[in-house]
Scaffold this motif. Structure first.
Motif, short mmCIF file in Angstrom:
data_model
loop_
_atom_site.label_atom_id
_atom_site.label_comp_id
_atom_site.label_asym_id
_atom_site.label_seq_id
_atom_site.Cartn_x
_atom_site.Cartn_y
_atom_site.Cartn_z
N ILE A 15 23.05 -7.34 9.33
CA ILE A 15 21.61 -7.55 9.19
C ILE A 15 21.30 -7.65 7.70
O ILE A 15 21.91 -6.97 6.88
N TYR A 16 20.38 -8.52 7.36
CA TYR A 16 20.03 -8.78 5.96
C TYR A 16 18.65 -8.25 5.62
O TYR A 16 17.73 -8.31 6.44
N ALA A 17 18.52 -7.74 4.40
CA ALA A 17 17.21 -7.48 3.81
C ALA A 17 16.90 -8.74 3.00
O ALA A 17 17.60 -9.03 2.03
N PRO A 60 21.96 -10.33 -3.28
CA PRO A 60 22.94 -9.90 -4.29
C PRO A 60 22.35 -9.54 -5.64
O PRO A 60 22.93 -8.74 -6.36
N THR A 61 21.20 -10.08 -5.98
CA THR A 61 20.62 -9.81 -7.30
C THR A 61 19.36 -8.95 -7.23
O THR A 61 18.61 -8.88 -8.18
N TYR A 81 20.26 -2.16 -4.85
CA TYR A 81 20.69 -2.95 -6.00
C TYR A 81 21.86 -3.88 -5.68
O TYR A 81 22.82 -3.97 -6.43
N GLY A 82 21.76 -4.57 -4.54
CA GLY A 82 22.76 -5.57 -4.19
C GLY A 82 24.03 -5.00 -3.56
O GLY A 82 24.97 -5.74 -3.30
N LYS A 83 24.07 -3.71 -3.27
CA LYS A 83 25.26 -3.11 -2.64
C LYS A 83 25.05 -2.99 -1.14
O LYS A 83 24.02 -2.50 -0.68
N VAL A 84 26.05 -3.41 -0.36
CA VAL A 84 25.99 -3.37 1.09
C VAL A 84 26.07 -1.92 1.59
O VAL A 84 26.86 -1.13 1.08
#
Length: 116
Positions: A15-17, A60-61, A81-84
């Motif tokens: 799932i993506y933010a 990622p950014t 901060y871009g970390k899974v």
């Protein structure tokens, strides 16, 4: 249900933010943009008893912290901060549960988990 370390024999689910920009019509013909936050997907369905390995992926950014929070199930994981963020959860009761981001609750970061 419970959140645990990743286990074998589970369903993998990503799932993506999301952080997208949307242009708005501005005064005098200007076009300021606004950031739109969302979960992708925002609707998920699992089976009671199913164990799921989640990968919660922020842009990622990003300079933001996003949470995957389901109060009723005791889930509160952070992708910063871009970390899974990776975590495993076993769904043990059926129902429809609200997914939110604690840091952007009123900004469109809403979703639903249905457990059948």
């Amino acid at each position: 249900g419970r959140v645990t370390g990743q286990t074998g024999g589970a369903t993998d689910f990503t799932i993506y933010a999301n952080e997208d920009f949307k242009q708005r019509a501005g005064a005098f013909g200007g076009a300021p943009s606004t950031k739109i936050f969302s979960f992708g997907p925002s609707e998920m369905t699992f089976k009671a008893g199913e164990t799921v390995n989640f990968n919660f992926i922020p842009p990622p950014t990003t300079k933001n912290k996003h949470t995957f929070t389901v109060e009723e199930l005791g889930i509160n994981e952070t992708a910063a901060y871009g970390k899974v963020a990776t975590f495993t959860y076993t769904f043990d009761k059926p129902g429809r549960f609200r997914l939110t981001c604690r840091n952007f609750p009123g900004e469109g970061m809403l979703g639903w988990i249905t457990v059948e």
